[in-house]
Scaffold this active site. Structure first.
Site, mmCIF file in Angstrom:
data_model
loop_
_atom_site.group_PDB
_atom_site.id
_atom_site.type_symbol
_atom_site.label_atom_id
_atom_site.label_comp_id
_atom_site.label_asym_id
_atom_site.label_seq_id
_atom_site.Cartn_x
_atom_site.Cartn_y
_atom_site.Cartn_z
ATOM 1 N N GLU A 67 1.053 -1.317 -0.059
ATOM 2 C CA GLU A 67 0.021 0.063 0.100
ATOM 3 C C GLU A 67 0.736 1.307 -0.068
ATOM 4 O O GLU A 67 0.764 2.154 -0.701
ATOM 5 C CB GLU A 67 -0.909 -0.060 1.123
ATOM 6 C CG GLU A 67 -1.793 1.270 1.279
ATOM 7 C CD GLU A 67 -2.755 1.359 2.260
ATOM 8 O OE1 GLU A 67 -3.558 2.332 2.306
ATOM 9 O OE2 GLU A 67 -2.743 0.411 3.278
ATOM 10 N N ASP A 106 -0.738 -4.982 3.075
ATOM 11 C CA ASP A 106 -1.198 -3.893 3.767
ATOM 12 C C ASP A 106 -0.690 -4.009 5.141
ATOM 13 O O ASP A 106 -1.129 -4.692 6.181
ATOM 14 C CB ASP A 106 -2.573 -3.902 3.729
ATOM 15 C CG ASP A 106 -3.492 -2.422 4.390
ATOM 16 O OD1 ASP A 106 -2.500 -1.667 4.977
ATOM 17 O OD2 ASP A 106 -4.378 -2.332 4.199
ATOM 18 N N ILE A 140 -0.807 -1.817 7.560
ATOM 19 C CA ILE A 140 -1.964 -1.548 8.578
ATOM 20 C C ILE A 140 -3.058 -1.421 8.195
ATOM 21 O O ILE A 140 -3.473 -0.366 7.257
ATOM 22 C CB ILE A 140 -1.619 -0.306 9.572
ATOM 23 C CG1 ILE A 140 -0.329 -0.419 10.233
ATOM 24 C CG2 ILE A 140 -2.637 0.299 10.448
ATOM 25 C CD1 ILE A 140 0.316 0.888 11.085
ATOM 26 N N ASP A 141 -4.027 -2.386 8.012
ATOM 27 C CA ASP A 141 -5.472 -2.203 7.453
ATOM 28 C C ASP A 141 -6.211 -1.691 8.428
ATOM 29 O O ASP A 141 -6.510 -2.570 9.579
ATOM 30 C CB ASP A 141 -5.916 -3.572 6.945
ATOM 31 C CG ASP A 141 -7.104 -3.760 6.322
ATOM 32 O OD1 ASP A 141 -7.303 -2.476 5.370
ATOM 33 O OD2 ASP A 141 -8.010 -4.215 6.338
ATOM 34 N N THR A 174 -6.050 2.003 9.201
ATOM 35 C CA THR A 174 -5.309 2.985 9.505
ATOM 36 C C THR A 174 -5.850 4.241 10.684
ATOM 37 O O THR A 174 -5.609 4.580 11.560
ATOM 38 C CB THR A 174 -4.359 3.865 8.396
ATOM 39 O OG1 THR A 174 -3.421 2.882 7.857
ATOM 40 C CG2 THR A 174 -3.581 4.904 9.138
ATOM 41 N N ASP A 208 -5.964 -4.498 0.521
ATOM 42 C CA ASP A 208 -7.030 -4.790 1.463
ATOM 43 C C ASP A 208 -7.613 -6.240 1.399
ATOM 44 O O ASP A 208 -8.302 -6.797 2.733
ATOM 45 C CB ASP A 208 -8.338 -3.891 1.320
ATOM 46 C CG ASP A 208 -7.871 -2.390 1.501
ATOM 47 O OD1 ASP A 208 -7.209 -2.232 2.747
ATOM 48 O OD2 ASP A 208 -7.976 -1.649 0.577
#
Length: 279
Positions: A70, A90, A92-93, A95, A220
């Site tokens: 990402e 990802d 930190i899915d 954020t 994601d």
């Protein structure tokens, strides 16, 4: 080849555990927040640090593999899925959840070979839940097998989606109209946990019965999609057609009957494609 991918899976689980520890430690400190494409499209130093940690660790072990991350894409790297073994990350899915210390925050990694997802790993950090699935090998949470609810009656279902700012006012209206359409079926309720990967895992373990979303990205979806299918669930395009990882949209459900009903009820809007630079 199967043994090669098992080695990749096992190694990735350890890397993701380390990444999750970094995130949990960061949650105890001040969080420096920056904006990307809009005031609600956020990134933190931890997102960037965690992605660098994951990519550098995996690249050291598997130097010929490709990566789609990402934050790398946000910095200008291409988002193109080839036949080469590719890690889709990802860091930190969720954020926005992370910024507000709302507890649904995950690390999501999907591994694709010849454009087919071989395994997925989603680590819900605050909950300390490690979801894993390997194609043909079942789905697990902290090593224990998980399965979808197998619910087929949408009126008995809990449905997940996400709500957020849309630059296009017609897209915003369609998003709200879709929520109204699902709620008035009626269903038991709609929830918006704030992490696409966690949402898919909640369907995979039977805590929710469906999830739909338009406007997300391949990073994601890649980890969670295989977890849902290996847990016995269904993943499809919002049109009702086959799931396309680069399409930026999906429906996941405990049964095809529920997925098809959601597809029938919701109206699509244009979101572009990851492999065409669509935002």
């Amino acid at each position: 080849m199967a043994d090669v991918w098992k080695e990749c899976t096992d190694y990735c689980v350890e890397v993701v555990k380390h990444a999750g520890q970094v995130i949990r430690e960061a949650l105890q400190k001040d969080i420096n927040v920056m904006e990307k494409s809009s005031p609600v499209d956020l990134v933190t130093e931890t997102d960037q640090r965690v992605e660098q940690l994951i990519i550098s660790s995996i690249k050291e072990k598997f130097p010929t593999h490709s990566f789609i991350g990402e934050e790398s894409v946000a910095a200008g790297a291409p988002s193109v899925l080839t036949d080469n073994p590719t890690w889709i990350i990802d860091p930190i899915d969720g954020t926005t959840n992370f910024v507000h210390r709302f507890p649904f925050v995950s690390v999501s990694v999907g591994f694709a070979v010849k454009q087919e997802i071989e395994f997925g790993i989603v680590y819900s950090c605050a909950e300390d839940k490690m979801y894993t699935a390997r194609r043909g090998g079942g789905a697990f949470c902290n090593g224990e097998p998980i399965n979808v609810s197998q619910q087929e009656d949408i009126s008995q279902s809990l449905v997940l989606t996400e709500m957020g700012f849309k630059k296009n006012p017609e897209h915003f209206k369609t998003m709200l109209r879709n929520i109204n359409a699902i709620l008035t079926i009626p269903v038991h309720g709609i929830r918006c946990p704030g992490s696409a990967a966690v949402n898919m895992c909640l369907v995979a373990c039977g805590s929710a019965d469906a999830y739909y979303h338009m406007g997300i990205h391949c990073w994601d979806m890649a980890g969670g999609a295989v977890i849902v299918t290996e847990a016995g669930g269904v993943v499809m395009d919002v049109s009702g057609g086959p799931f396309d990882l680069m399409s930026r949209r999906l429906i996941v459900a405990s049964s095809r009957k529920i997925a098809e009903r959601i597809s029938k009820e919701i109206k699509e809007f244009e979101v572009g494609r990851d492999d065409a630079g669509g935002q």
